[in-house]
Design a protein around this motif. Structure first.
Motif, mmCIF file in Angstrom:
data_model
loop_
_atom_site.group_PDB
_atom_site.id
_atom_site.type_symbol
_atom_site.label_atom_id
_atom_site.label_comp_id
_atom_site.label_asym_id
_atom_site.label_seq_id
_atom_site.Cartn_x
_atom_site.Cartn_y
_atom_site.Cartn_z
ATOM 1 N N LEU A 181 1.150 -0.989 0.127
ATOM 2 C CA LEU A 181 0.181 0.192 0.276
ATOM 3 C C LEU A 181 0.572 1.393 0.131
ATOM 4 O O LEU A 181 0.940 2.102 -1.071
ATOM 5 C CB LEU A 181 -0.830 -0.108 1.148
ATOM 6 N N VAL A 182 1.920 1.243 1.028
ATOM 7 C CA VAL A 182 2.973 2.757 1.000
ATOM 8 C C VAL A 182 3.606 2.260 -0.305
ATOM 9 O O VAL A 182 3.394 3.562 -1.110
ATOM 10 C CB VAL A 182 3.743 1.972 2.414
ATOM 11 N N GLU A 183 3.823 1.673 -0.853
ATOM 12 C CA GLU A 183 4.422 1.576 -2.158
ATOM 13 C C GLU A 183 3.158 2.356 -3.092
ATOM 14 O O GLU A 183 4.176 2.581 -4.320
ATOM 15 C CB GLU A 183 4.767 0.148 -2.403
ATOM 16 N N ALA A 184 2.341 1.368 -3.873
ATOM 17 C CA ALA A 184 2.013 1.964 -4.089
ATOM 18 C C ALA A 184 1.614 3.554 -4.127
ATOM 19 O O ALA A 184 1.227 4.263 -5.080
ATOM 20 C CB ALA A 184 0.744 1.519 -4.156
ATOM 21 N N GLU A 185 1.571 4.295 -2.874
ATOM 22 C CA GLU A 185 0.649 5.583 -2.556
ATOM 23 C C GLU A 185 2.093 6.606 -2.856
ATOM 24 O O GLU A 185 1.751 7.797 -3.539
ATOM 25 C CB GLU A 185 0.554 5.576 -0.915
ATOM 26 N N THR A 186 2.925 5.778 -2.883
ATOM 27 C CA THR A 186 4.341 7.100 -3.511
ATOM 28 C C THR A 186 3.921 6.926 -5.072
ATOM 29 O O THR A 186 4.756 8.340 -4.881
ATOM 30 C CB THR A 186 5.545 5.760 -3.108
ATOM 31 N N GLN A 385 -3.900 3.856 -14.119
ATOM 32 C CA GLN A 385 -3.529 2.857 -13.990
ATOM 33 C C GLN A 385 -3.373 2.206 -12.601
ATOM 34 O O GLN A 385 -3.026 1.380 -11.826
ATOM 35 C CB GLN A 385 -2.567 2.344 -14.475
ATOM 36 N N LEU A 386 -2.061 3.853 -12.284
ATOM 37 C CA LEU A 386 -1.651 3.861 -11.459
ATOM 38 C C LEU A 386 -2.670 4.210 -9.799
ATOM 39 O O LEU A 386 -2.379 2.642 -8.795
ATOM 40 C CB LEU A 386 -0.921 4.695 -10.424
ATOM 41 N N ASN A 387 -3.565 4.414 -9.767
ATOM 42 C CA ASN A 387 -5.152 4.790 -8.806
ATOM 43 C C ASN A 387 -5.727 3.329 -9.197
ATOM 44 O O ASN A 387 -5.557 2.772 -7.427
ATOM 45 C CB ASN A 387 -6.339 5.686 -10.013
ATOM 46 N N ARG A 388 -5.570 2.298 -9.686
ATOM 47 C CA ARG A 388 -6.047 1.126 -9.852
ATOM 48 C C ARG A 388 -5.461 -0.146 -9.179
ATOM 49 O O ARG A 388 -5.932 -0.193 -8.026
ATOM 50 C CB ARG A 388 -6.258 0.715 -11.631
ATOM 51 N N ASP A 389 -4.321 0.216 -9.175
ATOM 52 C CA ASP A 389 -3.374 -0.320 -8.568
ATOM 53 C C ASP A 389 -3.291 -0.288 -6.996
ATOM 54 O O ASP A 389 -3.064 -1.081 -5.859
ATOM 55 C CB ASP A 389 -1.994 -0.595 -8.949
ATOM 56 N N TYR A 390 -3.481 1.146 -6.889
ATOM 57 C CA TYR A 390 -3.028 1.489 -5.251
ATOM 58 C C TYR A 390 -4.578 0.928 -4.640
ATOM 59 O O TYR A 390 -4.605 0.249 -3.732
ATOM 60 C CB TYR A 390 -3.296 3.097 -5.008
ATOM 61 N N GLN A 391 -6.114 0.313 -6.265
ATOM 62 C CA GLN A 391 -7.057 0.739 -5.207
ATOM 63 C C GLN A 391 -6.956 -1.107 -4.180
ATOM 64 O O GLN A 391 -7.481 -1.254 -3.810
ATOM 65 C CB GLN A 391 -8.307 0.666 -6.099
ATOM 66 N N ILE A 392 -6.557 -1.531 -5.444
ATOM 67 C CA ILE A 392 -7.145 -2.838 -5.518
ATOM 68 C C ILE A 392 -6.434 -3.442 -4.217
ATOM 69 O O ILE A 392 -6.020 -4.153 -3.471
ATOM 70 C CB ILE A 392 -6.049 -3.703 -6.829
#
Lengths: 540, 291
Positions: A181-186, A385-392
């Motif tokens: 999650l942290v990675e995705a946020e960053t 995409q990044l949003n999606r990943d983050y959401q997942i």
């Protein structure tokens, strides 16, 4: 149909003709089989009956499930709970069975064996019978007792252990998800940073672009405005004279001297010098040296002034700065209004220059932004995409957290729930009589097997070397014509012989049956009793 | 051989005999009357020896005999002989290669009932009105016809072939049954098989077959799997009756034996010593009809 019938009859005939083989093989098989059965070791069984309140046992597991499990499932659960691996290991330890195995794989096998051998039978809804059968008497009792002990200790917590494992697993999962999650946020933040202007939403590209253009337009407008003002000022300047005719001592000169530039300085000094001369003359005469030097200075200054005027008049085409000859008693001073306007003009030029600069910048900016137009969709997509990943990741994380919560809840419930209600009804006893093997049955089975083997053997023989007992068979086998059959003529002697043979055969057959019966009888009565009776008979 | 074929000397004990020595076979009883075998050379006609068959023994053994026309065995053999006879006298006209009236009785192994069947067959055919029978004992090693029929035998087939000085009348035996003559096996000979395979034998066979068109010639032979003689005899005969002993003779034996006598084209199978079995076509029902 008749053919089949005749065929079957011929088979039976073939077997009958080899009947002695039947008996011989039967005797051999029975002899071997009965010996084997007789030599089987006795097995003993010890069992205990227990009362288990199935509700307390099933409760935690059945949370939320409305359907009542059928008996098979219940007993299955019972078995699994009771004979879980750790429990079986415990049983092996308690009964010292672990001393019999050395290697790990032997231990594994023993565990599997024991799990299978300990029988759990249900005799009622809450009534169970635990039994164990083995060759060793003492062992059977010990095993069942060990099972009882496990119940007593309430150590049915295999599920608890599972809980623990589950919890640890979940925690591990959560940590990993947090990381992700942290990675995705960053990643998302970085991306947003890098592509700030191109992002959709507030301050997006199009707004920026519009802003740029607006600024550019504004600047252009300002520039044109400024230029207009400048032109206006220039026009004004043309109309306003550069110099004014004013009296020598007028305030204007003094004042105007203020903004005449270097000419005004000179005028000032000349005036000052004139004033000094005047004051000196009041005290001295014109022959005084001070007066004469001052006059000489004055003359010089006036000469300089004339020179300057001449120079100023030279380069400039228009005669704005050229004051022209002044009327006597009057000085030409710069027109303050003119100066003012000129100042304004200069200022305005400056403004325009600045504006033009700004305009250039704005234009460059617009260009740059236009060039970035094609990046907009890309960036949009990447952002999505990044949003999606983050959401997942976020969703997964949330799920895990939920599970963790529910697991925690379950285990809390378990510890708080009441222990499984359990009572021993019949404790395990040391078996006196063997419970198996079922020798009488086995004897009979061996007998049947022997007879079957004999018949099969004879049948095989009859098929291997076929003989003929009817002309149909001959006709069926050979293509040659069959003349007919000649009936056998059996002499009286032959008849007697065949009767004797038949009697002998029957006797042997009956003897076989009697032998079987005898063995079964001995088994039922008890071999020891028989031996004892024989001994008694022998002695008396 | 040259002595045969003449009209002077007959070889079947027929009515042509002008010697004073014996009368033709007519009655029962009494032992064999010895013919003057070593006749004087100047005797013009030689007569075959006359023997009397022991019918009681035959009856005791359950065989066909003159006085038990309606026994089961007699009925069975009546059925059996018919195809043989038909074939014999049907082919005789057309087939010149092998005379059809030559029949050999054989089986795979000893004890199957060859002699029994051969004798019975001969006896049965001898009861025919229009036929005559010559029963030849081909089992040189173990001639069993004399013992079965209760007669004495001395010289026979082998001697006839081996010794040129002998002729038919020297060896042939006439019996008290008019239509039946017997040729014994003769003295055992080391080269019996070779003799039976010789040209002389062939000529002999040809001669006896063709001489009387209403005569059946039946050879009793050794077991096929025990002797080479049947194979040789198969060369000469037109029909073979192969005896299969019920519940004893195996299929493999039969196959092997048939292979050895395959020289003959007409082989018949005959099931002997068959027991009554459910579903089998027993002749007994018919037999009871006559009672």
């Amino acid at each position: 149909m008749n053919d089949v019938f005749v065929q079957i009859v011929s088979y039976i005939g073939g077997i009958w003709r080899r009947r002695w083989y039947v008996l011989a093989v039967a005797w051999i098989v029975c002899g071997a089989g009965w010996t084997a059965v007789a030599s089987l070791p006795d097995r003993y069984e010890s069992s205990a009956r227990i009362y288990v309140d199935m509700d307390t046992m099933l409760g935690p597991l059945m949370k939320g499930i409305a359907v009542e499990m059928n008996l098979f499932q219940q007993i299955d659960i019972m078995r699994r709970t009771l004979l879980s691996r750790p429990n079986v290991e415990k049983i092996i330890l308690m009964t010292d069975l672990d001393l019999t195995v050395k290697s790990d794989e032997d231990k594994e096998r023993l565990i599997d064996e024991m799990s299978g051998k300990i029988s759990v039978k249900q005799q009622g809804r809450n009534l169970f019978q635990i039994s164990y059968e083995d060759v060793e008497r003492g062992l059977t009792k010990r095993v069942v007792q060990a099972v009882m002990q496990i119940f007593v200790e309430g150590n049915l917590g295999a599920s608890r252990k599972d809980m623990e494992t589950t919890r640890r697993f979940l925690e591990g999962q959560i940590r990993s998800y947090e990381r992700q999650l942290v990675e995705a946020e960053t990643r998302l933040a970085k991306f947003k940073r890098q592509n700030m202007g191109l992002l959709p939403g507030e301050g997006n590209y199009y707004e920026h672009m519009q802003e740029m253009r607006r600024r550019q337009a504004e600047t252009e407008a300002q520039i044109s405005e400024g230029t207009m003002i400048r032109d206006e000022l220039r026009a004004q300047l043309k109309d306003v004279p550069k110099f004014l005719e004013v009296a020598k001592d007028s305030a204007i000169t003094q004042v105007g001297g203020g903004f005449g530039g270097p000419e005004s300085d000179l005028n000032l000094r000349i005036l000052e010098l004139q004033q000094i001369i005047d004051s000196l003359l009041t005290r001295y005469t014109e022959q005084h040296p001070d007066v004469q030097s001052t006059k000489r200075q004055l003359a010089a200054l006036q000469k300089q002034l004339e020179e300057e005027n001449a120079m100023a008049a030279g380069p400039e085409g228009d005669n704005v700065d050229e004051p022209g000859p002044a009327a006597p008693g009057k000085t030409m001073v710069s027109n303050p209004v003119y100066e003012q306007i000129k100042l304004q003009l200069v200022q305005q030029e400056g403004v325009i220059a600045a504006l033009k600069n700004r305009g250039e910048q704005a234009r460059k900016a617009v260009e740059k932004w236009a060039g970035m137009a094609k990046l907009v969709p890309q960036v949009e997509a990447q952002l999505a995409q990044l949003n999606r990943d983050y959401q997942i990741v976020k969703k997964g994380y949330e799920e895990i957290r939920q599970r963790q919560e529910s697991a925690k809840l379950a285990s809390d419930l378990e510890t708080k729930a009441q222990k499984v209600q359990f009572r021993i009804i019949d404790p395990p006893k040391l078996p006196v009589k063997p419970s198996g093997p079922n020798r009488p049955l086995m004897f009979a089975v061996v007998l049947l097997a022997g007879l079957a083997a004999g018949i099969a053997f004879s049948f095989l023989l009859s098929q291997v070397n076929t003989t003929f007992s009817s002309i149909q068979r001959l006709r069926a086998t050979f293509t040659l014509p069959v003349l007919g059959r000649i009936s056998a003529i059996i002499s009286a002697r032959e008849k007697r012989q065949s009767v004797r043979e038949l009697i002998g055969f029957s006797l042997v057959g009956i003897f076989l049956l009697l032998a079987c019966g005898g063995l079964i009888g001995i088994e039922i009565v008890g071999a020891n009793n028989v031996l004892g009776t024989i001994k008694d008979l022998g002695i008396t | 051989m040259e002595k045969l074929g003449d009209g002077v000397v007959t070889d079947d004990g027929g009515p042509i005999s002008d010697g004073p020595i014996t009368s033709p076979a007519s009655g029962i009883g009494g032992h064999s009357v010895q013919t003057a075998k070593a006749a004087k050379p100047e005797e013009p006609a030689k007569l075959s020896r006359q023997v009397t068959i022991d019918h009681d023994a035959l009856r005791a053994a359950g065989m066909v005999c003159a006085h038990s026309e309606r026994s089961l065995i007699a009925e069975e053999f009546r059925m059996i002989k018919r195809p043989l006879i038909l074939k014999a006298f049907d082919d005789n006209a057309s087939d010149s290669k092998k005379p059809g009236n030559l029949v050999m009785v054989s089986s795979a192994r000893p004890g199957d009932g060859k002699t029994f069947c051969a004798v019975n067959l001969a006896m049965s055919i001898a009861l025919e009105r229009d036929l005559t029978v010559m029963l030849i004992d081909g089992d040189i090693a173990k001639p069993s016809i004399p013992s079965v029929m209760g007669i004495e035998a001395d010289k026979g087939l082998i001697d006839l072939i081996a010794d040129d000085s002998l002729d038919m009348s020297d060896v042939l035996l006439k019996t008290d049954i008019e239509n039946l003559t017997i040729l014994p096996a003769g003295r055992s000979h080391q080269l019996a098989t070779e003799l039976l395979a010789s040209d002389k034998m062939e000529k002999f066979v040809e001669e006896i077959a063709r001489r009387y068109p209403d005569r059946m010639i039946i050879f009793d032979s050794p077991p096929v799997l025990m002797s080479s003689i049947p194979g040789v005899l198969a060369l000469h005969v037109a029909q073979i009756v192969f005896i299969v002993r019920a519940e004893k003779t195996t299929q493999t034996s039969i196959d092997t034996a048939l292979g050895l006598i395959s020289e003959c084209e007409n082989i018949y199978l005959l099931l002997n010593k068959a027991h009554t079995m459910v579903g089998s076509d027993k002749f007994d029902g018919y037999h009871g009809y006559y009672r």
